[in-house]
Motif scaffolding. Sequence first.
Motif, mmCIF file in Angstrom:
data_model
loop_
_atom_site.group_PDB
_atom_site.id
_atom_site.type_symbol
_atom_site.label_atom_id
_atom_site.label_comp_id
_atom_site.label_asym_id
_atom_site.label_seq_id
_atom_site.Cartn_x
_atom_site.Cartn_y
_atom_site.Cartn_z
ATOM 1 N N ASN A 48 -5.236 2.135 12.541
ATOM 2 C CA ASN A 48 -6.045 3.150 12.629
ATOM 3 C C ASN A 48 -5.418 4.956 12.622
ATOM 4 N N ALA A 49 -4.149 4.474 13.744
ATOM 5 C CA ALA A 49 -3.645 5.349 14.579
ATOM 6 C C ALA A 49 -3.392 6.414 13.182
ATOM 7 N N HIS A 50 -2.802 5.864 12.005
ATOM 8 C CA HIS A 50 -2.120 6.426 10.913
ATOM 9 C C HIS A 50 -3.517 6.595 9.807
ATOM 10 N N ALA A 51 -3.758 6.591 10.168
ATOM 11 C CA ALA A 51 -5.165 6.497 8.716
ATOM 12 C C ALA A 51 -6.285 7.020 9.420
ATOM 13 N N SER A 52 -6.649 6.943 10.491
ATOM 14 C CA SER A 52 -8.087 7.529 10.668
ATOM 15 C C SER A 52 -8.035 9.134 10.491
ATOM 16 N N GLY A 53 -9.350 9.535 9.627
ATOM 17 C CA GLY A 53 -9.177 10.562 9.309
ATOM 18 C C GLY A 53 -8.941 11.655 7.847
ATOM 19 N N TRP A 54 -8.002 10.319 7.682
ATOM 20 C CA TRP A 54 -7.486 10.771 6.393
ATOM 21 C C TRP A 54 -7.515 9.956 4.895
ATOM 22 N N ALA A 55 -7.467 10.358 3.977
ATOM 23 C CA ALA A 55 -8.248 9.910 2.099
ATOM 24 C C ALA A 55 -6.323 10.002 1.193
ATOM 25 N N TYR A 56 -6.478 8.479 1.110
ATOM 26 C CA TYR A 56 -5.178 8.907 0.860
ATOM 27 C C TYR A 56 -5.637 8.406 -1.245
ATOM 28 N N LYS A 57 -5.062 9.817 -1.776
ATOM 29 C CA LYS A 57 -4.845 9.525 -3.115
ATOM 30 C C LYS A 57 -3.937 8.059 -3.974
ATOM 31 N N LEU A 58 -4.218 7.851 -4.530
ATOM 32 C CA LEU A 58 -3.987 5.925 -4.658
ATOM 33 C C LEU A 58 -3.255 5.913 -6.183
ATOM 34 N N PRO A 59 -2.094 5.933 -6.480
ATOM 35 C CA PRO A 59 -1.403 5.552 -7.961
ATOM 36 C C PRO A 59 -2.717 4.402 -8.655
ATOM 37 N N ALA A 60 -2.990 5.493 -10.078
ATOM 38 C CA ALA A 60 -3.968 4.915 -10.712
ATOM 39 C C ALA A 60 -4.063 3.329 -10.796
ATOM 40 N N TYR A 61 -3.407 2.395 -10.722
ATOM 41 C CA TYR A 61 -3.095 1.076 -10.771
ATOM 42 C C TYR A 61 -4.242 0.626 -10.061
ATOM 43 N N LYS A 62 -3.895 1.071 -8.244
ATOM 44 C CA LYS A 62 -4.300 0.609 -7.458
ATOM 45 C C LYS A 62 -5.661 0.913 -7.546
ATOM 46 N N PHE A 122 0.609 -1.390 -0.171
ATOM 47 C CA PHE A 122 0.404 0.061 0.239
ATOM 48 C C PHE A 122 0.883 0.763 0.021
ATOM 49 N N GLY A 123 0.971 2.137 -1.184
ATOM 50 C CA GLY A 123 1.260 3.300 -1.049
ATOM 51 C C GLY A 123 0.485 4.669 -1.365
ATOM 52 N N PHE A 124 0.751 5.735 -1.402
ATOM 53 C CA PHE A 124 -0.533 7.038 -1.640
ATOM 54 C C PHE A 124 0.653 8.123 -2.551
ATOM 55 N N ASP A 125 0.112 8.677 -3.429
ATOM 56 C CA ASP A 125 1.080 9.848 -3.844
ATOM 57 C C ASP A 125 0.424 10.749 -2.854
ATOM 58 N N ASP A 126 -0.948 11.492 -2.700
ATOM 59 C CA ASP A 126 -1.025 12.563 -2.004
ATOM 60 C C ASP A 126 -2.020 12.628 -0.261
ATOM 61 N N TYR A 159 -8.066 8.723 -8.107
ATOM 62 C CA TYR A 159 -9.009 7.856 -6.649
ATOM 63 C C TYR A 159 -7.777 7.768 -5.515
ATOM 64 N N TRP A 160 -9.463 8.048 -4.639
ATOM 65 C CA TRP A 160 -9.297 8.234 -3.393
ATOM 66 C C TRP A 160 -9.763 7.095 -2.509
ATOM 67 N N ALA A 161 -8.893 6.790 -1.352
ATOM 68 C CA ALA A 161 -8.890 5.949 -0.447
ATOM 69 C C ALA A 161 -9.327 5.923 1.016
ATOM 70 N N THR A 162 -9.951 5.956 1.633
ATOM 71 C CA THR A 162 -10.091 5.634 3.398
ATOM 72 C C THR A 162 -9.764 4.031 3.535
ATOM 73 N N ILE A 163 -9.423 4.202 4.948
ATOM 74 C CA ILE A 163 -7.899 2.921 5.435
ATOM 75 C C ILE A 163 -8.728 2.913 6.978
ATOM 76 N N SER A 164 -9.344 1.707 6.992
ATOM 77 C CA SER A 164 -9.743 0.959 8.702
ATOM 78 C C SER A 164 -9.494 -0.668 8.943
ATOM 79 N N ALA A 165 -9.218 -0.922 10.005
ATOM 80 C CA ALA A 165 -9.086 -2.522 10.656
ATOM 81 C C ALA A 165 -9.466 -2.526 11.988
ATOM 82 N N GLU A 166 -9.494 -3.320 11.641
ATOM 83 C CA GLU A 166 -10.613 -4.325 13.162
ATOM 84 C C GLU A 166 -9.616 -6.539 13.545
ATOM 85 N N PRO A 167 -9.771 -6.252 14.211
ATOM 86 C CA PRO A 167 -9.105 -7.944 14.607
ATOM 87 C C PRO A 167 -10.959 -8.446 14.127
ATOM 88 N N VAL A 168 -10.643 -9.615 13.187
ATOM 89 C CA VAL A 168 -11.789 -10.054 13.295
ATOM 90 C C VAL A 168 -11.919 -11.019 14.562
#
Length: 360
Positions: free
Chosen positions: A324-338, A257-261, A300-309
């Motif tokens: 969640n500590a890194h991603a909560s509240g943020w939207a990530y611009k994905l590389p086009a292929y992703k 997982f990576g992002f451009d913005d 393409y923009w994405a939000t990410i969240s996680a939890e234990p099954v």
Amino acid sequence: MNMDIVLSDPRRRNLAVLGLIALVSLLLALGAIWQQAREGAPVFASREFFPGFARDVRNVARIHVASKAGAFDVVFVPEKGWVVPERENYPASFDLVQRTLVGLAALQTIEPKTARADWLHFVDLDAPPRGNGILITAGDEQGHALASLITGKSEDIGDATGAVGLFVRRPNEDQSWLVRSVLDPRASLSDWLDKRVMDVDRSRIQEVDVDPAGGARFVLARSRPSDADFVLTPIPAGKTVADPSGPDGVASAITSFGFDDVRTARSFDFGNAATTARVITKTFDGLKVTANVLKQGADYWATISAEPVDASKPDAAKEAAAINAHASGWAYKLPAYKGQLFMTTLDSLLKAPAATPAPQ
């Protein structure tokens, strides 16, 4: 200096480490030049490009970068650490902050070069934003510049430690210099963003539930980590998988997982099922990661969240909390292929069987 004060102040603690590293880099640089002198190589009377900066590096609170691509700051904020104000204080890459400050402190002059203003563009030292040079300024909390330079082209100087020759000058001077450098000037704001969001390897993935924007839901799954392929369900009657590698690509979309913005998540409407895809990835070791992805314009923009099954699995719970500590509240611009992988529809994975030729 009182070490209790240093250890209680995050910036002073971090930059005390930087200062030590910079000092070591400086000593190595001086050692290399001394060795060249002993071997009879013609050597300019080398010196630190920024005298005393290795000592002052712990006081740096702001890094300003300007180029043709634009200008931005990386700033230390108490209790948050290094952040990028132009991205609403999203965390900055401490690794790049460290490498930049150490690189500035370790610069050693090799020889003076042109002082003609009309020749500076030949080595990319014409000032931004019109010129190709990259301006980097490290300043303290009061706004005083502790080190400031424009960087240009680099060249191989045959340095065994990997240092390069870099053309530089001070912003208020036309005199240019060739310096021995381990500095890696980065003019793109994206490079300064902390890219540590998550690290989910393909080998861990058990099942991926995909709910495309406005399309039919489908599942990609395998029974064991040793299974090479993910099985697509459902496959409607009269259809087959168009490309055997297609399901695997979608199932592995969350990996690397990576992002451009980055922007705040509230900048987008991820609640519209007609325009937002939801991809839920479950691992064999109990982690569930949800990605909500939409396309806005060409991006393409994405939000990410996680939890234990399973809440009884402490490792999964710990990993989910870190994501969640890194991603909560943020939207990530994905590389086009992703982004395209996350937005895959069931129909795009299928085809109708080839028609049976009529008997002759």
